[in-house]
Design a protein around this motif. Sequence first.
Motif, PDB file in Angstrom:
ATOM      1  N   GLY A 118      -0.231   7.992  -2.792  1.00 46.37           N
ATOM      2  CA  GLY A 118      -1.045   7.099  -3.594  1.00 46.37           C
ATOM      3  C   GLY A 118      -0.326   6.446  -4.748  1.00 46.37           C
ATOM      4  N   GLY A 119       0.996   6.493  -4.750  1.00 45.38           N
ATOM      5  CA  GLY A 119       1.763   5.850  -5.798  1.00 45.38           C
ATOM      6  C   GLY A 119       2.244   6.764  -6.898  1.00 45.38           C
ATOM      7  N   SER A 120       1.940   8.037  -6.800  1.00 48.86           N
ATOM      8  CA  SER A 120       2.427   8.971  -7.823  1.00 48.86           C
ATOM      9  C   SER A 120       3.945   9.062  -7.797  1.00 48.86           C
TER      10      SER A 120
ATOM     11  N   TRP B 164       1.392  -3.658  -0.517  1.00 50.76           N
ATOM     12  CA  TRP B 164       0.382  -3.468   0.528  1.00 50.76           C
ATOM     13  C   TRP B 164       0.227  -1.974   0.793  1.00 50.76           C
ATOM     14  N   PHE B 165      -1.040  -1.518   0.853  1.00 47.46           N
ATOM     15  CA  PHE B 165      -1.347  -0.125   1.154  1.00 47.46           C
ATOM     16  C   PHE B 165      -2.130  -0.032   2.454  1.00 47.46           C
ATOM     17  N   ARG B 166      -1.767   0.961   3.275  1.00 44.56           N
ATOM     18  CA  ARG B 166      -2.479   1.215   4.516  1.00 44.56           C
ATOM     19  C   ARG B 166      -3.774   1.974   4.254  1.00 44.56           C
ATOM     20  N   ASP B 167      -3.732   2.919   3.330  1.00 45.49           N
ATOM     21  CA  ASP B 167      -4.895   3.710   2.950  1.00 45.49           C
ATOM     22  C   ASP B 167      -4.676   4.170   1.518  1.00 45.49           C
TER      23      ASP B 167
ATOM     24  N   GLY C 237      -7.136   0.326  -5.814  1.00 41.33           N
ATOM     25  CA  GLY C 237      -6.259  -0.826  -5.748  1.00 41.33           C
ATOM     26  C   GLY C 237      -4.986  -0.638  -6.540  1.00 41.33           C
ATOM     27  N   TRP C 238      -3.983  -1.435  -6.196  1.00 44.62           N
ATOM     28  CA  TRP C 238      -2.676  -1.393  -6.861  1.00 44.62           C
ATOM     29  C   TRP C 238      -2.260  -2.805  -7.253  1.00 44.62           C
TER      30      TRP C 238
ATOM     31  N   HIS D  10      -3.476  -5.475  -4.424  1.00 44.98           N
ATOM     32  CA  HIS D  10      -4.004  -5.074  -3.111  1.00 44.98           C
ATOM     33  C   HIS D  10      -4.945  -3.890  -3.261  1.00 44.98           C
ATOM     34  N   PHE D  11      -6.192  -4.084  -2.837  1.00 51.80           N
ATOM     35  CA  PHE D  11      -7.189  -3.014  -2.773  1.00 51.80           C
ATOM     36  C   PHE D  11      -7.378  -2.614  -1.320  1.00 51.80           C
ATOM     37  N   VAL D  12      -7.403  -1.308  -1.062  1.00 53.86           N
ATOM     38  CA  VAL D  12      -7.638  -0.825   0.300  1.00 53.86           C
ATOM     39  C   VAL D  12      -9.116  -0.572   0.558  1.00 53.86           C
TER      40      VAL D  12
END
Length: 378
Positions: free
Chosen positions: A206-208, A184-187, A98-99, A91-93
């Motif tokens: 951001g996933g850190s 899924w990422f919102r931002d 992206g993640w 998923h890229f925002v």
Amino acid sequence: MKTFSRSALTLLISLSVGLAAAQINAAPLTDRVDRPSHLTANAAQFPLIDIQSINDRQVMVGESGHILLGTADGKIKQVDVPVDLLLTAVHFVDPQNGWVVGHDGVVLHSTDGGQHWIKQIDGRDISKTMQVWAESALADAEKASEAAPDDEDLEIALDNAYFALDDVEAGSEAGPSRPLLDVWFRDVNEGWAVGAYGMFIHTTDGGSTWNYVAALPNPDRMHLNTVLGLTDRTLLVGGEGGRMYRSQDNGQSWTASRNPSQASIYKILELKDGSLLALGFGGELLNSQDQGASWTELQSQTRVSLYNGTQLADGSVLLAGQRGTLLYSRDGKHFNVWKSKSSASWLGVAESSPQMLMLIGSKGLQRLSLSELKEQLQ
């Protein structure tokens, strides 16, 4: 009524069995979550699990840590990836951030459109996060039980807290497990990932770092296959046995959606008009007009499982499924079935240009002309 017994995860696991066995003799005995993926000239022929279009290019993820980038001129490039395991969702925002998630609880992150990837966490980190949650929940349960020792509900809650901690500790002994199935990422800061056995994690940086989400009413730890945020900020989760969950307070609390079926849900899509499609096992196809609060069944015209889909530039909808099956609809409600000569399971589809489709699945990447598909449906 349709039923389901964990075949979504079984499908993803089975795709990697043969290659994993072959790699035992070919690679050093380093855990696959700690060794990089191998670059290969035929990476596009390996199983691919998910695809996302970003402007005029595509990002594909799949077997053996493969991440492929497709360009508008049809070229495919494999990029370096720090893990050698099955990747299940991307998923890229925005065009840069992206993640990707996958087996062994791995989360990868890119800040340059998928050209380079770093590993943010894996199952070992998730186990530590769950340990903190379980210990905190047990401490709260013990405190509440001590304050009201005759309360049977609190006693049951205490027993459940002990069980949860034991379960987390047992799971941690297996190493970096805990497969993730969707993200899924919102931002660029906030996102969610879901996975096998009720796995649900959330990040605000951001996933850190990630926190375990315990608010979902899923006591049986059913697989969670898909997570999606809507334009009105509603959050939806779908999974095994037709479980559908909805949150309107950014994931702080969840309610079960009304679902007329027990067929497992593999993907939820939001269309341009705000309506929703949920697709899954045995041709299950549901529609919602109220942001996922309730669902009604649509006639999919097929009994093969449906795994993913997309809305094309002209507003039509294309769904990808088992045994070479595609479902096409002009209005998102009435679908026609198209079957390829290949027996491959399609796990994703993207529009690479106005007249060209990219199909990914158990036999890798294939292209199909949109005009050819439409002609055969007439």
